[in-house]
Write a protein that holds these residues in place. Structure first.
Motif, mmCIF file in Angstrom:
data_model
loop_
_atom_site.group_PDB
_atom_site.id
_atom_site.type_symbol
_atom_site.label_atom_id
_atom_site.label_comp_id
_atom_site.label_asym_id
_atom_site.label_seq_id
_atom_site.Cartn_x
_atom_site.Cartn_y
_atom_site.Cartn_z
ATOM 1 N N UNK A 119 0.826 -1.203 0.000
ATOM 2 C CA UNK A 119 0.000 0.000 0.000
ATOM 3 C C UNK A 119 0.856 1.247 0.000
ATOM 4 N N UNK A 120 0.741 2.045 -1.012
ATOM 5 C CA UNK A 120 1.548 3.251 -1.155
ATOM 6 C C UNK A 120 0.639 4.465 -1.170
ATOM 7 N N UNK A 121 0.985 5.491 -0.394
ATOM 8 C CA UNK A 121 0.199 6.714 -0.389
ATOM 9 C C UNK A 121 0.530 7.523 -1.633
ATOM 10 N N UNK A 122 -0.517 7.862 -2.398
ATOM 11 C CA UNK A 122 -0.327 8.579 -3.648
ATOM 12 C C UNK A 122 -1.348 9.703 -3.786
ATOM 13 N N UNK A 123 -0.926 10.783 -4.411
ATOM 14 C CA UNK A 123 -1.788 11.949 -4.599
ATOM 15 C C UNK A 123 -2.710 11.746 -5.795
ATOM 16 N N UNK A 124 -3.998 12.028 -5.601
ATOM 17 C CA UNK A 124 -4.963 11.922 -6.698
ATOM 18 C C UNK A 124 -5.716 13.221 -6.948
ATOM 19 N N UNK A 125 -5.719 14.148 -5.994
ATOM 20 C CA UNK A 125 -6.454 15.404 -6.133
ATOM 21 C C UNK A 125 -5.571 16.560 -5.681
ATOM 22 N N UNK A 126 -5.532 17.606 -6.477
ATOM 23 C CA UNK A 126 -4.885 18.852 -6.084
ATOM 24 C C UNK A 126 -5.860 19.996 -6.236
ATOM 25 N N UNK A 127 -5.846 20.931 -5.299
ATOM 26 C CA UNK A 127 -6.756 22.069 -5.325
ATOM 27 C C UNK A 127 -5.974 23.374 -5.293
ATOM 28 N N UNK A 128 -6.518 24.386 -5.952
ATOM 29 C CA UNK A 128 -5.948 25.727 -5.937
ATOM 30 C C UNK A 128 -7.097 26.725 -5.939
ATOM 31 N N UNK A 129 -6.764 27.983 -5.711
ATOM 32 C CA UNK A 129 -7.814 28.996 -5.618
ATOM 33 C C UNK A 129 -7.353 30.298 -6.292
ATOM 34 N N UNK A 130 -8.270 30.915 -6.982
ATOM 35 C CA UNK A 130 -8.039 32.232 -7.571
ATOM 36 C C UNK A 130 -9.098 33.182 -7.033
ATOM 37 N N UNK A 131 -8.661 34.326 -6.549
ATOM 38 C CA UNK A 131 -9.585 35.297 -5.951
ATOM 39 C C UNK A 131 -9.404 36.639 -6.637
ATOM 40 N N UNK A 132 -10.519 37.241 -7.019
ATOM 41 C CA UNK A 132 -10.481 38.609 -7.526
ATOM 42 C C UNK A 132 -11.482 39.443 -6.746
ATOM 43 N N UNK A 133 -11.676 40.678 -7.103
ATOM 44 C CA UNK A 133 -12.447 41.611 -6.289
ATOM 45 C C UNK A 133 -13.872 41.140 -6.027
ATOM 46 N N UNK A 134 -14.496 40.512 -7.027
ATOM 47 C CA UNK A 134 -15.923 40.208 -6.921
ATOM 48 C C UNK A 134 -16.270 38.723 -6.972
ATOM 49 N N UNK A 135 -15.282 37.852 -7.178
ATOM 50 C CA UNK A 135 -15.573 36.419 -7.290
ATOM 51 C C UNK A 135 -14.332 35.604 -6.952
ATOM 52 N N UNK A 136 -14.571 34.357 -6.566
ATOM 53 C CA UNK A 136 -13.472 33.441 -6.247
ATOM 54 C C UNK A 136 -13.723 32.112 -6.928
ATOM 55 N N UNK A 137 -12.639 31.450 -7.308
ATOM 56 C CA UNK A 137 -12.723 30.173 -8.007
ATOM 57 C C UNK A 137 -11.819 29.169 -7.306
#
Length: 237
Positions: A148-166
């Protein structure tokens, strides 16, 4: 909430389709998209400042992965064009100085629930020397690895501007060999540490290998309890 499905016929037009999510959110309506991007390596802004960046772009091309530069995220990620998913959730905001932690938490919790419903046991965080290293990642134990090996499957990031965020990210569903093959060449050219053994997939961890099933599950998780939902198709393949 507006939900977008499918992909545009080219990489650039597909990127434009994703940018519309922030515009929609800025007008006051959340938007969600989960899709299979075209085959590509998407470089982060930090990559572009490294001495080996142009070599890394060539390494991606040589392996049949067109290189692009993306707006969200850190280091390079690879999409195989068939099984690698991208996801994005945009929402209106009143103050760009607050709410970042809460948005990450909501998205991470939604992804955790999606992976559990697919039969996986997600772990917050990532192994050392993982691709696109970052604070907000999900890993799993690979059922195909000895012991059993721990492996990455999901990465998250965020972008924020004055009126909205993603909040956006990547989910590796299957086809691990193709992704690791190009990432090794790219990261080596960038002189950024990468342990290819830390790259995982939903399928190798015991989940489904069919991206459509994973896509639908993640989409539902990101929609959450929203009741007024309208879905639209993006013209293309």
């Amino acid at each position: 909430m507006r939900v977008f499905r499918g992909r545009a016929p080219s990489i650039e037009r597909d990127r434009e389709a994703s940018r519309t999510l922030l515009s929609i959110a800025a007008d006051g309506e959340p938007a969600v998209r989960v899709w299979t991007p075209h085959r590509q390596v998407a470089f982060g802004r930090r990559d572009t400042r490294l001495e080996g960046y142009h070599r890394a772009r060539e390494a991606a091309r040589e392996r049949g992965f067109p290189p692009i530069e993306r707006d969200v995220g850190g280091r390079a990620v690879a999409y195989d064009g068939e099984t690698t998913l991208a996801f994005a959730r945009a929402e209106p905001i009143a103050d760009l100085r607050t709410g970042s932690t809460e948005r990450y938490e909501r998205a991470t919790t939604a992804l955790e629930g999606a992976l559990r419903s697919l039969g996986l046991e997600p772990i917050r965080g990532e192994p050392e020397e993982a691709f696109c290293p970052g604070t907000h990642s999900l890993s799993v134990t690979d059922a195909t690895a000895d012991g059993g090996r721990r492996r990455k499957v999901v990465g998250l990031a965020q972008r924020v501007r004055q009126d909205a965020a993603l909040v956006a990210g990547i989910v590796l569903v299957a086809n691990r060999e193709a992704v690791t093959g190009v990432l090794e060449g790219v990261y080596d050219s960038l002189a950024v540490p990468l342990d290819a053994a830390t790259v995982g997939t939903v399928a190798d961890a015991g989940g489904p290998s069919e991206p459509a099933a994973v896509r639908s599950t993640i989409e539902n998780a990101l929609i959450g309890d929203a009741t007024d939902v309208s879905a639209e198709r993006i013209d293309g393949e």
